[in-house]
Design an enzyme around this catalytic site. Sequence first.
Site, PDB file in Angstrom:
ATOM      1  N   VAL A 168      -7.479  -4.060   8.302  1.00  0.00           N
ATOM      2  CA  VAL A 168      -7.236  -3.821   6.881  1.00  0.00           C
ATOM      3  C   VAL A 168      -5.734  -3.762   6.631  1.00  0.00           C
ATOM      4  CG1 VAL A 168      -7.582  -2.199   4.970  1.00  0.00           C
ATOM      5  CG2 VAL A 168      -9.410  -2.574   6.644  1.00  0.00           C
ATOM      6  N   CYS A 169      -5.305  -4.475   5.596  1.00  0.00           N
ATOM      7  CA  CYS A 169      -3.882  -4.517   5.246  1.00  0.00           C
ATOM      8  C   CYS A 169      -3.718  -4.049   3.800  1.00  0.00           C
ATOM      9  CB  CYS A 169      -3.348  -5.936   5.424  1.00  0.00           C
ATOM     10  SG  CYS A 169      -1.611  -6.093   5.007  1.00  0.00           S
TER      11      CYS A 169
END
Length: 170
Positions: free
Chosen positions: A89-90
């Site tokens: 996840v960014c």
Amino acid sequence: MTELQSALLLRRQLAELNKNPVEGFSAGLIDDNDLYRWEVLIIGPPDTLYEGGVFKAHLTFPKDYPLRPPKMKFITEIWHPNVDKNGDVCISILHEPGEDKYGYEKPEGRWLPIHTVETIMISVISMLADPNGDSPANVDAAKEWREDRNGEFKRKVARCVRKSQETAFE
């Protein structure tokens, strides 16, 4: 912050989430002997393409939490502009504190020690509802989201939602 203080904080946050669950996700330890590795189940938010999905992810906390953010990785396949093809996840809240060397994020949008697992998960659920196309981790998903949201992007998300339902409790 010592490792003991970090562990106590994580134990307290887990107990609070179990005592007062937050709509949209549940959390627990992957291994009862390791407070630094959590498994979360995220329910796809209503009125989004992810609605009905049950997405499994892992949170891995550094020993100096909350001074540094955890890492989050979807275990269930998910097609999203802010999740890379490996499931990482960014989003800003999970980025190290301080200035963004690329100039995309303001320091106050990045990790702060006041954040909790609850604030992280609320941010992730919000990310599912409203992707950030300006800072994609998955460029192909971002391109489809911008150019063909109700076509190919929607089909790929629907496939991930179906697959998540089939494998949710394995």
